[in-house]
Structures are given as C-alpha cells and as structure tokens.
Write a protein that holds these residues in place. Sequence first.
Motif, PDB file in Angstrom:
ATOM      1  N   TYR A 107      -5.025  -0.567  -3.833  1.00 24.60           N
ATOM      2  CA  TYR A 107      -4.266   0.671  -4.052  1.00 24.60           C
ATOM      3  C   TYR A 107      -4.888   1.855  -3.300  1.00 24.60           C
TER       4      TYR A 107
ATOM      5  N   ASN B 281      -7.413  -4.841  -7.210  1.00 23.11           N
ATOM      6  CA  ASN B 281      -6.312  -3.881  -7.217  1.00 23.11           C
ATOM      7  C   ASN B 281      -6.769  -2.496  -6.771  1.00 23.11           C
TER       8      ASN B 281
ATOM      9  N   LYS C  94      12.858 -14.453  -0.356  1.00 25.68           N
ATOM     10  CA  LYS C  94      11.388 -14.370  -0.388  1.00 25.68           C
ATOM     11  C   LYS C  94      10.778 -15.598  -1.054  1.00 25.68           C
TER      12      LYS C  94
ATOM     13  N   PHE D 204      -2.658 -12.040  -0.947  1.00 30.08           N
ATOM     14  CA  PHE D 204      -3.338 -11.467  -2.114  1.00 30.08           C
ATOM     15  C   PHE D 204      -3.861 -12.583  -3.024  1.00 30.08           C
TER      16      PHE D 204
ATOM     17  N   SER E  50       0.578  -8.437 -10.394  1.00 35.23           N
ATOM     18  CA  SER E  50      -0.769  -8.902 -10.068  1.00 35.23           C
ATOM     19  C   SER E  50      -1.308  -9.811 -11.175  1.00 35.23           C
TER      20      SER E  50
HETATM   21  O1  C5P Z   1       8.958  -8.285  -4.305  1.00 34.49           O
HETATM   22  P1  C5P Z   1       7.555  -8.682  -4.534  1.00 34.49           P
HETATM   23  O2  C5P Z   1       7.391  -9.545  -5.709  1.00 34.49           O
HETATM   24  O3  C5P Z   1       6.894  -9.211  -3.302  1.00 34.49           O
HETATM   25  O4  C5P Z   1       6.841  -7.311  -4.871  1.00 34.49           O
HETATM   26  C1  C5P Z   1       5.536  -7.284  -5.307  1.00 34.49           C
HETATM   27  C2  C5P Z   1       5.250  -5.860  -5.748  1.00 34.49           C
HETATM   28  O5  C5P Z   1       4.079  -5.876  -6.506  1.00 34.49           O
HETATM   29  C3  C5P Z   1       5.033  -4.895  -4.589  1.00 34.49           C
HETATM   30  O6  C5P Z   1       5.698  -3.683  -4.889  1.00 34.49           O
HETATM   31  C4  C5P Z   1       3.543  -4.668  -4.571  1.00 34.49           C
HETATM   32  O7  C5P Z   1       3.212  -3.350  -4.178  1.00 34.49           O
HETATM   33  C5  C5P Z   1       3.177  -4.932  -6.018  1.00 34.49           C
HETATM   34  N1  C5P Z   1       1.839  -5.476  -6.191  1.00 34.49           N
HETATM   35  C6  C5P Z   1       0.892  -4.696  -6.805  1.00 34.49           C
HETATM   36  N2  C5P Z   1      -0.376  -5.189  -6.994  1.00 34.49           N
HETATM   37  C7  C5P Z   1      -0.702  -6.419  -6.587  1.00 34.49           C
HETATM   38  C8  C5P Z   1       0.265  -7.247  -5.953  1.00 34.49           C
HETATM   39  C9  C5P Z   1       1.528  -6.739  -5.780  1.00 34.49           C
HETATM   40  O8  C5P Z   1       1.175  -3.547  -7.179  1.00 34.49           O
HETATM   41  N3  C5P Z   1      -1.935  -6.841  -6.795  1.00 34.49           N
END
Ligand code: C5P
Length: 346
Positions: A227, A223, A136, A208, A274
């Motif tokens: 969510y 967020n 990734k 994002f 985040s």
């Molecule tokens: O593996 P990776 O780093 O891409 O995973 C990011 C994780 O962070 C995901 O589970 C995603 O749901 C979470 N996330 C989050 N809020 C954000 C950005 C990512 O909960 N604003």
Amino acid sequence: MEVATKQDKEEPQPVVTYSASLGFKLYVLCVMTLNVAGYILLLRYTRTVDGPMYISTTTVVMIEVAKLICSLLMLVRDNRSIGAMIRDVYKNVFCNPTDTFKMCIPSIIYMIQNNLAFVALSNLDAGTYQVTYQLKIVTTALFSVALLRKNISWLQWFAILVLFSGVACVQLQPGAFSQKSDPHMNFAVGLAAILAACLCSGFAGVYFEKVLKGSDTSLWIRNVQMYLFGIVSGLVGVYTKDYGKVMENGFFYGYTPYVWAIVAAGSIGGLYTSVVVKYTDNIIKGFSTAISIILSSIGSFYLFGKNISLLFCLGSLLVMVAIFLYGMPRKVAPKPSESSATTKPV
Ligand code: C5P
C-alpha cells in the motif's frame, strides 16, 4: 490458526501454507463477495448520477490510504503496542528494501487495474462489467500454472469452462447491453479497459500470492509494503492524469457520502481479498467473485429497473455447477514430504 511450512522440491511455490477453520474461510469469502457486489454498484451509480463528478484517480489513492491505516492497526493488534508496531514496520519494511521492492510490481499493476475499473464502469453497465471481468479467472488460472506451478485437474479446467458458459448466458440476457445507447458511454473503450484489467488482476493476484506464501513475512507487513507503493503510484496517476482538475477544484472535489462509501467498500474489499488469498488461493477467490456477478446483477435489476430473464437464471445455475465441480475432492497420493512438515503457531 496455524502456519505449516513445507519444503517440497517438486512444488517450490508456495512454500508456506496457512490454515484456518472452514467457518472462517466461508466468512471472509462471503464478506469479500458481498463487498465486491456493493462496490461495483456504488461505483457505477456515482459515475452515472448528475452533479459534480469526483476525480476517480484521487479515490484510488484514498482507498490505498485507508488500507494502509487498517493494516497498521492490524499490526498494532499483533504486536500489542504502537511502539512495537513501529519497530516491526521499520525492521521489515524500511530496513529490508530488497524484500519491500518485491511488492512494487503488484502494487503498480493493481493501481493500473483499479483505475481501469473506473474507465470500464464509466462505459459499461454493472452487469456487463462484472461478467466480462470474470475472464480474470482464466488469466488467474494461467498465471497460477505459470508462476506457482499449480496443478489444475481436467475437471477443474472443465469447471472453469462451465463458469464461462454461465457468465456468457448471464451476459446474453436481453437487458445486459441496454445502456450501450447512452451517448456518454463507449462500449469499445469499456471492453478494452476490462480486458486489460483481467490481465492485471491475474498477474498481480498470483504474484502477490507467490511472494506472500514464498516467505513467512506476515500478511500485514506485505500489505503495508504494497500500500505504500500503492499510494506513491496512485499519486503519480493523479499527477499525470488529473493534475489540472485537482489544482482547479481540489483533491476532494465532488466527494459525496457515496464516494466515501466507495473508499470504505474498496478498502474493505482489498483487505478481505488479501485474507482470502492467504487462506485459500486466487482461483477460489475468482469463483467466489463470480457469485457477486449474480448478486450485483440482481441488485442492478432492482436499482435500474431491469427484468430477470431465463438466461440469467440458467447462467447463475451454471456458475453454481462450476463452483461445485471445481470444489469436488480429488484423489491425491500423500506426499512423503508432508509427513515431515513443521507447524508453528502465528
Ligand atoms: O479484481 P481483483 O480480485 O483482482 O481485485 C483485487 C483487489 O484487491 C484490487 O483492488 C487490489 O488493490 C486489492 N488487493 C489489496 N491487497 C492485497 C491484494 C489485493 O488491497 N494484498
């Protein structure tokens, strides 16, 4: 903490940069990294332990719910009252549907990615999952160049290659594929899931970041927007994949304290992710997560009785070298626009 708003015609995205002290950045990076390591081990453990198996799609929904509650609490803190928080959410989320719908895309992609993690960890051991998932970092770098027009130097691309050599060495350790012989595990399915998750992670993360730094809407509002969509798309996932099981056994079937610990770790990890993206960027986040490979592998060695090999040590060393090379300061000519950047407190 301060927000510097910078309009630059050469680099239109991001337009908002957030600054924080080095200590704070290190703190969030450490919490996120340790949390990822714990999350993977817990998830792997609960998918292999005997007893009633919980429905993983429901866990993804519960993680979104927990993150939504925490984000609303952060908004109460920022707005200093529940009433002001409700007004803030109403104004920025419900009265601003065009803006809110921007978060629909990463939310759906993250939902797919989070479900893929369960598929992958049901078919691969924790070490192989973690190492392969580091692909990734390349997808993230490519999407950062494509979507954010990020300027990655040759040394930094080289650092990414060194990182890969490192994770490859860790992957090649003798014990890494030992659980392939488990009849319940399908290596090809696990690998396909993880590769798809890498694409999702790279795209959703950079998207994002682009939306977050492309306007001055607060992180917690972003967020909440994400969510809310995450809960809806997660419920669609439960309905399409596990409707029968939920109707038969209930939504919380098989929820042991370990599963609740996954909900806690998954939500803390998401929220810290985040914050990390807000104050650093997705590529730095990727490097920090690479450390969690090493930590979770060490955890794996103790929990599942594996031995630490020389290749693992070499791989870990290369990961450290990569982090060092990527972080080396670059000589950048000051941009004239930076002197006119406006700074305002958050
Ligand atoms: O593996 P990776 O780093 O891409 O995973 C990011 C994780 O962070 C995901 O589970 C995603 O749901 C979470 N996330 C989050 N809020 C954000 C950005 C990512 O909960 N604003």
